[in-house]
Design an enzyme around this catalytic site. Structure first.
Site, PDB file in Angstrom:
ATOM      1  N   THR A  14       0.808  -1.167  -0.250  1.00 32.94           N
ATOM      2  CA  THR A  14       0.018   0.076  -0.019  1.00 32.94           C
ATOM      3  C   THR A  14       0.959   1.389  -0.123  1.00 32.94           C
ATOM      4  O   THR A  14       0.854   2.239  -0.745  1.00 32.94           O
ATOM      5  CB  THR A  14      -1.002  -0.103   1.029  1.00 32.94           C
ATOM      6  OG1 THR A  14      -1.744  -1.280   1.097  1.00 32.94           O
ATOM      7  CG2 THR A  14      -1.733   1.090   1.028  1.00 32.94           C
ATOM      8  N   CYS A  15       1.972   1.326   0.710  1.00 34.55           N
ATOM      9  CA  CYS A  15       2.770   2.393   0.984  1.00 34.55           C
ATOM     10  C   CYS A  15       3.409   2.640  -0.617  1.00 34.55           C
ATOM     11  O   CYS A  15       3.365   3.910  -1.200  1.00 34.55           O
ATOM     12  CB  CYS A  15       3.906   2.060   1.553  1.00 34.55           C
ATOM     13  SG  CYS A  15       3.483   1.926   3.452  1.00 34.55           S
ATOM     14  N   SER A  16       3.942   1.611  -1.137  1.00 35.83           N
ATOM     15  CA  SER A  16       4.800   1.852  -2.378  1.00 35.83           C
ATOM     16  C   SER A  16       3.636   2.059  -3.669  1.00 35.83           C
ATOM     17  O   SER A  16       4.051   2.708  -4.730  1.00 35.83           O
ATOM     18  CB  SER A  16       5.587   0.513  -2.728  1.00 35.83           C
ATOM     19  OG  SER A  16       6.609   0.385  -1.877  1.00 35.83           O
TER      20      SER A  16
END
Length: 162
Positions: A50-52
């Site tokens: 999700t972050c990337s």
């Protein structure tokens, strides 16, 4: 430690990053954000899905619009070491405005009151997912996610607040 909220002052703290000349630097949040409009956003971990694929790209893709609305600094904070943050930053070759800051020991994340215990997932103590909008170190917007959600801490929500 109480969780940072609207009306609070952004605490100072030292974070590490690789500057434009690829030199490892220790930088103070107050040195970066005092007297400016700044977005600080935090993620649980570099290279995580999700972050990337969502959170970081939302700020990179909207950086010009954020800047056009008066944002001077866009600061990404993660409980990772600076070498991981440098490698992660290189995966976004179009990034011109987001600074990838390492909070290696989680000290700054603790000062914000935004720790997330991911020990059960083998990640240790990390940061909750969040986005703060501050003007001269005063928090104007505090979008802090619960659990693994990604609903209120993207760039689109900060843009709505500007």
């Amino acid at each position: 430690m109480a969780q940072i909220a609207v009306g609070d002052s952004i605490p100072d703290g030292k974070l590490a990053w690789f500057d434009e000349n690829d030199q490892l630097q220790e930088v103070s949040i107050h040195a970066l954000a005092a007297g400016k409009k700044a977005v600080l956003f935090g993620v649980p971990g570099a290279f995580t899905p999700t972050c990337s694929m969502q959170h970081v790209p939302s700020f990179i893709e909207n950086a010009e619009e954020l800047k056009s609305k008066g944002v001077d600094e866009i600061l990404l904070i993660s409980v990772n070491d600076p070498f991981v943050m440098k490698a992660w930053a290189k995966t976004y070759p179009d990034n011109k405005h987001v600074k990838f800051l390492a909070d290696g020991s989680g000290t700054y994340t603790h000062a914000l009151g935004l720790e997330l215990d991911l020990s059960g997932n083998g990640l240790g103590t990390r940061s909750r997912r969040f986005a703060l909008l501050a003007a001269d170190l005063n928090v104007k917007v505090a979008n802090i996610e619960e659990g693994g959600a990604f609903t209120i801490s993207g760039a689109d929500e900060i843009l709505k607040a500007l």
